[in-house]
Every structure is written in C-alpha cells, then in structure tokens.
Design a protein around this motif. Structure first.
Motif, PDB file in Angstrom:
ATOM      1  N   ALA A   1       0.823  -1.221   0.000  1.00 37.88           N
ATOM      2  CA  ALA A   1       0.000   0.000   0.000  1.00 37.88           C
ATOM      3  C   ALA A   1       0.852   1.265   0.000  1.00 37.88           C
ATOM      4  N   TYR A   2       2.052   1.203   0.614  1.00 31.72           N
ATOM      5  CA  TYR A   2       2.859   2.424   0.769  1.00 31.72           C
ATOM      6  C   TYR A   2       4.164   2.382  -0.016  1.00 31.72           C
ATOM      7  N   ASP A   3       4.557   1.201  -0.470  1.00 33.07           N
ATOM      8  CA  ASP A   3       5.851   1.069  -1.146  1.00 33.07           C
ATOM      9  C   ASP A   3       5.905  -0.277  -1.863  1.00 33.07           C
TER      10      ASP A   3
ATOM     11  N   THR B   1      -5.866 -13.283   9.850  1.00 32.82           N
ATOM     12  CA  THR B   1      -6.956 -13.718   8.971  1.00 32.82           C
ATOM     13  C   THR B   1      -6.363 -14.343   7.719  1.00 32.82           C
ATOM     14  N   LYS B   2      -7.208 -14.908   6.885  1.00 35.63           N
ATOM     15  CA  LYS B   2      -6.771 -15.323   5.564  1.00 35.63           C
ATOM     16  C   LYS B   2      -6.561 -14.084   4.697  1.00 35.63           C
ATOM     17  N   GLU B   3      -5.766 -14.227   3.642  1.00 37.48           N
ATOM     18  CA  GLU B   3      -5.472 -13.100   2.746  1.00 37.48           C
ATOM     19  C   GLU B   3      -6.783 -12.475   2.250  1.00 37.48           C
ATOM     20  N   GLY B   4      -6.931 -11.175   2.478  1.00 36.93           N
ATOM     21  CA  GLY B   4      -8.105 -10.445   2.007  1.00 36.93           C
ATOM     22  C   GLY B   4      -9.266 -10.437   2.981  1.00 36.93           C
ATOM     23  N   GLU B   5      -9.307 -11.394   3.916  1.00 32.22           N
ATOM     24  CA  GLU B   5     -10.439 -11.470   4.843  1.00 32.22           C
ATOM     25  C   GLU B   5     -10.424 -10.321   5.847  1.00 32.22           C
ATOM     26  N   ASN B   6      -9.229  -9.796   6.148  1.00 30.68           N
ATOM     27  CA  ASN B   6      -9.182  -8.656   7.078  1.00 30.68           C
ATOM     28  C   ASN B   6      -9.951  -7.460   6.522  1.00 30.68           C
ATOM     29  N   LYS B   7      -9.747  -7.176   5.244  1.00 28.04           N
ATOM     30  CA  LYS B   7     -10.448  -6.051   4.626  1.00 28.04           C
ATOM     31  C   LYS B   7     -11.949  -6.342   4.502  1.00 28.04           C
ATOM     32  N   ALA B   8     -12.299  -7.600   4.228  1.00 28.67           N
ATOM     33  CA  ALA B   8     -13.714  -7.973   4.104  1.00 28.67           C
ATOM     34  C   ALA B   8     -14.429  -7.806   5.445  1.00 28.67           C
ATOM     35  N   PHE B   9     -13.767  -8.223   6.538  1.00 26.61           N
ATOM     36  CA  PHE B   9     -14.396  -8.059   7.853  1.00 26.61           C
ATOM     37  C   PHE B   9     -14.603  -6.583   8.181  1.00 26.61           C
ATOM     38  N   ILE B  10     -13.584  -5.759   7.927  1.00 33.26           N
ATOM     39  CA  ILE B  10     -13.701  -4.338   8.257  1.00 33.26           C
ATOM     40  C   ILE B  10     -14.841  -3.701   7.470  1.00 33.26           C
ATOM     41  N   GLU B  11     -15.021  -4.098   6.224  1.00 33.67           N
ATOM     42  CA  GLU B  11     -16.138  -3.557   5.441  1.00 33.67           C
ATOM     43  C   GLU B  11     -17.476  -3.961   6.060  1.00 33.67           C
ATOM     44  N   ARG B  12     -17.602  -5.223   6.480  1.00 37.92           N
ATOM     45  CA  ARG B  12     -18.843  -5.659   7.138  1.00 37.92           C
ATOM     46  C   ARG B  12     -19.056  -4.904   8.449  1.00 37.92           C
ATOM     47  N   PHE B  13     -17.985  -4.752   9.197  1.00 34.15           N
ATOM     48  CA  PHE B  13     -18.071  -4.082  10.493  1.00 34.15           C
ATOM     49  C   PHE B  13     -18.477  -2.615  10.330  1.00 34.15           C
TER      50      PHE B  13
ATOM     51  N   ALA C   1      -7.936  -2.737   8.932  1.00 32.09           N
ATOM     52  CA  ALA C   1      -7.234  -3.785   8.193  1.00 32.09           C
ATOM     53  C   ALA C   1      -5.822  -3.312   7.881  1.00 32.09           C
ATOM     54  N   SER C   2      -4.845  -4.115   8.258  1.00 33.78           N
ATOM     55  CA  SER C   2      -3.468  -3.787   7.900  1.00 33.78           C
ATOM     56  C   SER C   2      -3.330  -3.759   6.384  1.00 33.78           C
ATOM     57  N   ASN C   3      -2.549  -2.819   5.890  1.00 30.86           N
ATOM     58  CA  ASN C   3      -2.291  -2.725   4.454  1.00 30.86           C
ATOM     59  C   ASN C   3      -1.068  -3.519   4.026  1.00 30.86           C
ATOM     60  N   THR C   4      -0.379  -4.126   4.979  1.00 33.09           N
ATOM     61  CA  THR C   4       0.867  -4.822   4.654  1.00 33.09           C
ATOM     62  C   THR C   4       0.823  -6.315   4.954  1.00 33.09           C
TER      63      THR C   4
ATOM     64  N   VAL D   1      -3.895  -9.140   8.592  1.00 36.85           N
ATOM     65  CA  VAL D   1      -4.343  -9.085   9.984  1.00 36.85           C
ATOM     66  C   VAL D   1      -5.308  -7.913  10.172  1.00 36.85           C
ATOM     67  N   ILE D   2      -6.174  -8.054  11.172  1.00 32.75           N
ATOM     68  CA  ILE D   2      -6.985  -6.939  11.649  1.00 32.75           C
ATOM     69  C   ILE D   2      -6.251  -6.355  12.846  1.00 32.75           C
ATOM     70  N   VAL D   3      -6.027  -5.054  12.846  1.00 30.21           N
ATOM     71  CA  VAL D   3      -5.311  -4.380  13.924  1.00 30.21           C
ATOM     72  C   VAL D   3      -6.340  -3.709  14.832  1.00 30.21           C
ATOM     73  N   VAL D   4      -6.256  -4.015  16.136  1.00 30.70           N
ATOM     74  CA  VAL D   4      -7.179  -3.450  17.115  1.00 30.70           C
ATOM     75  C   VAL D   4      -6.370  -2.736  18.191  1.00 30.70           C
ATOM     76  N   ARG D   5      -6.892  -1.593  18.647  1.00 29.54           N
ATOM     77  CA  ARG D   5      -6.224  -0.845  19.715  1.00 29.54           C
ATOM     78  C   ARG D   5      -7.287  -0.195  20.597  1.00 29.54           C
ATOM     79  N   PHE D   6      -7.041  -0.188  21.921  1.00 28.75           N
ATOM     80  CA  PHE D   6      -7.969   0.407  22.871  1.00 28.75           C
ATOM     81  C   PHE D   6      -7.243   1.417  23.754  1.00 28.75           C
ATOM     82  N   GLU D   7      -7.983   2.451  24.188  1.00 24.22           N
ATOM     83  CA  GLU D   7      -7.424   3.451  25.093  1.00 24.22           C
ATOM     84  C   GLU D   7      -8.515   3.934  26.049  1.00 24.22           C
ATOM     85  N   GLY D   8      -8.122   4.210  27.279  1.00 21.58           N
ATOM     86  CA  GLY D   8      -9.041   4.782  28.256  1.00 21.58           C
ATOM     87  C   GLY D   8      -8.329   5.764  29.159  1.00 21.58           C
TER      88      GLY D   8
END
Length: 460
Positions: free
Chosen positions: A10-12, A376-388, A419-422, A425-432
């Motif tokens: 995605a970047y290089d 995830t499987k290749e491409g499934e990370n982006k598919a999940f994020i779209e559904r989400f 969704a990671s572009n590289t 994987v699905i990348v998740v982060r939380f903060e409080g």
C-alpha cells in the motif's frame, strides 16, 4: 514481464531480495517510473539507497532502468531516506526513489517512490505493477545521463538553518546500525550538544538490535545507555532514518502521539488556527491537546504515504503518525517525514527547559493497549472491516469515525479496528483515561465485533 504481486504494498514496494524482489523486477520498475516522470514533464530523477547489503546491486538495477527511458538520473548514493526526499526538492524535480528495506529484517529491501511531487501509494502502486507486467514503458535511443552527486552537506545546511539551542544538553542517539547514524552524528557535531552515539555505524546485518524504534524491545539498549551516561534523554532512528523514537532519562518511552503534542504546541504558537494532521491510531489526548492549543485536529488514514497525501491536501504545518513518521511543513522545512530533522527540532524545544525529561514525562497520557493483531486469511481482514463498518452500532459513543477502519470515541476512551495494508491481519487498539475506562471500552467494542461476526477470534 513477471513480478510477484505480493511486493506491491500500500505504501511502497517491498520483498525478500532474490525471491520476490529481484534485480530484473527493480530494473523494470525503474523503466516504468522513468516513463511516468517523463509523462508528467519531469526531466530529472533522484535515486538513493540505505545501508542494506543488497542496496548497491538493487540501486544499480534501478538506475539502469530509469536511465533507459532517457531521463537524467542523479545518484546520491548511500543516504537516509529523508536525504533522498530533500534531494527531490533541492533539484526541483519532486521525483525519486529510496532503495530501502526501512525497519524490515536484513533479507528484505524495497522502494519508496515519488513522482512529480507525489508519494506513490495504494492505486498508484498498482498502476506501476500493471505497467511492469505489460512492459508499458519508454525506450530511449540513448540512456539518460547519470550523475553521482553528494547532497548531504546541502541537507545539513538546510536542517541546521535557524535552529536555536538555548542550553547545552547531553543526549544519546541510537541509529540501530541503520544508514542514518553518520549523518545524525555530523548534525549533532555542528551544535552545542554533548552527543553519545550508539550503534551509529551502518551494518546491514543489524548485529545489535532491529532498527525499529516503534517496538519497545528495540529501545532497551538506548534506555540503558541513557541511564549509564546520565544523559538528559535519548532518541532512536529506524533503519532508513525517517522515523523517531524517544526515551526519558528514567527510561520511560515517549510514544510518537505524545511527542506530536510537543511539536504541535510549538508549531501552533507561530501558526494559530492551523490544521495538525494525525493518523487514526493516535491518542484522543493528542486530539484534545491540539484543540486546546488553538489548532484544528485533522485525522488521516494510517501510512506515511497517506499522511503525506493529507498533508498535501490540507497544507497543514505539521503532521505525524503513531509509527513515528513526523512531517514538518512550516517555513523551516519542506513537508516530508524525517526522523533526523524531528530529532533536531526536539533538541531545540527541550533545550529551553531546565529538566527536559520532565517536559517529556509531563505530556498528557492515557492507559492503552499495544496493537492487537487478529490473523486472517489473505483479504479477509479487509472484508471483515467492510462488514463491520456497515453493521456496527455504537449509539452510546461520542463519535464513530470511518476514515481507515472503524474508530469509536467515547468521552473517556477510544477503540480502533482497521485492516493492515501490509499483512493479512486486523489491527485493534484500545485506550481509556483510566484502567476501568479501558476495560469498558475494550469489552464494548469486542462484543460488537463478535456480534457482527461470531467466528472472529480476538486475543485476550
């Protein structure tokens, strides 16, 4: 022409040398990039490389490919990536390639690309891929002239121009045996500062630690050296010098979104009311800080190329992202990510303080998780994020931002899934704001992820 699709990120462009990334492919990419530059009215093309062992031969293949289109090539040799970016400004072409594997393992290498002032990303890189496969490039009757030019002195003069060091400090600089060490020490040698160099000799084997300051484990030697020498603070650069990491004298790691607070406040004193660009991974504390200091917080998708695009779109005086790419775009610098220059600006700011590490440690902070990666499987990370994005419901939230994945903000925390572009994987982060808020945010967000897809496996 055959080229492994996996190297066109995605970047290089990036891959394992002699497996997915070959000299023939790099030469072909050079032919396409030289052609694209000529199509945009550019007559000069800059090329530099980092300190990786495979750099000389890949750079030679790239020079051959670019020159074959008839365009003039300026080969600036082994330099940090920011020096290559500077060269494209210095020679007025806005066009060039850094041959670099950045922070990746030694067997990797890659290309960071600019054409006519635009850093190539996403679809632009796929256009390069298609043109490589179709051999869609120009062939000149005579190759373009290749000049070998040293621009480091010009870069240093620009970087040091106007820099004001108020008080002599002691700092440790860790280059991780990347390419930026010698230039960094030369810059510090021009200033009234006591500089202790750590792993500043380029070595493509990276024998001491991986040159990636975003990983806390890679900062342990720096922390030890800061404590051993009694330095005021320490900083680390990544393998090609375009990212910065910082630690205090007590060993606290100051993550880039907190570092951005310091830079934003300084910039906004001279540029009140201007935009400050940050990526979706950054803390809510940064967003509040920018607004409190009279700026306009402006969110961007993650990725140095995409942040650079948002910077170009908004003409903001400063931008940054959680990985440590920092972009100064004010009257003193020229809008590209540069860990070396960011280190100089940090030195300038902290030299005004009697206790620099206290200034760093005093920046607002929150309780947060590291990046959680869901394979995830290749491409499934982006598919999940779209559904989400389509199905998620957060009626209790202050805001739901869908710039890059889904970022949900509450008054006392935020959650992010993208969704990671590289990698797949699905990348998740939380903060409080508090541990209790962090726990509530994480439970609320993960429950919604499971509601949308009960099969998703989220690490505890």
């Amino acid at each position: 022409m055959q080229a492994d699709a996996s190297i066109f990120k995605a970047y290089d462009i990036r891959g394992i040398v002699d497996e997915t990334l070959t000299e023939d492919v790099v030469c072909a990419v050079g032919k396409v990039l030289g052609t694209m530059a000529l199509e945009r009215g550019v007559d000069t093309f800059c090329i530099g490389r980092d300190g990786r062992l495979t750099g000389p031969r890949l750079s030679a293949a790239l020079v051959e490919g670019v020159a074959s289109t008839g365009i003039r090539v300026i080969d600036i040799g082994a330099v940090p990536t920011p020096v290559l970016y500077f060269a494209t400004k210095h020679f007025g072409c806005g066009t060039g390639v850094a041959v670099t594997g950045s922070h990746n393992p030694p067997e990797y290498n890659g290309l960071k690309m600019m054409v006519a002032g635009v850093t190539l990303a996403a679809e632009d890189i796929q256009v390069v891929r298609r043109r490589v496969l179709e051999e869609d490039w120009r062939v000149a009757s005579e190759p373009g002239k290749v000049d070998r030019v040293d621009v480091v002195e010009h870069y240093m003069a620009k970087a040091l121009d106007g820099l004001k060091i108020e008080r002599r400090l002691k700092v440790v600089a860790d280059a991780g045996n990347g390419i930026a060490g010698p230039v960094m020490m030369r810059l510090l040698g021009q200033l009234d500062v006591e500089a202790v160099g750590l792993y500043c000799e380029p070595d493509g084997h990276f024998p001491n630690h991986h040159p990636d300051p975003s990983k806390p484990a890679n900062l342990s030697d720096l922390i030890a050296e800061v404590k051993r020498t009694g330095a005021d603070y320490g900083f680390a650069l990544d393998g090609d010098g375009d990212r910065l990491g910082v630690v205090t004298k007590t060993g606290e790691i100051i993550f880039p979104d907190r570092l951005m607070m310091l830079f934003a406040a300084d910039i906004l004193e001279k540029h009140p009311g201007e935009r400050i660009v940050y990526d979706v991974k950054c803390s809510r504390k940064l967003v509040d800080w920018i607004a409190e200091h009279g700026g306009v917080p402006t969110i961007s998708p993650t990725g140095h190329s995409l942040v650079k695009g948002k910077l170009r779109e908004t003409n903001a005086p400063f931008a940054g992202e959680m990985s440590g790419h920092l972009f100064f775009n004010d009257e003193r610098w020229t809008g590209f990510d540069d860990g070396l220059y960011a280190a100089l600006r940090l030195l300038e700011i902290l030299s005004r303080a009697e206790h620099p590490s206290d200034v760093l440690a005093g920046l607002p902070n929150a309780v947060n998780t590291p990046e959680i990666q869901i394979p995830t499987k290749e491409g499934e990370n982006k598919a999940f994020i779209e559904r989400f994005r389509e199905a998620c419901r957060f009626d209790d939230a202050v805001d739901v931002i869908k710039v890059d994945g889904v970022r949900v903000e509450w008054r006392d925390g935020f959650a992010l899934a993208r969704a990671s572009n590289t990698t797949p994987v699905i990348v998740v982060r939380f903060e409080g704001d508090t541990p209790e808020a962090l726990k509530r945010v994480a439970e609320r967000f993960t429950a919604e992820m499971r509601r949308v897809d009960p099969s998703i496996q989220i690490p505890e």
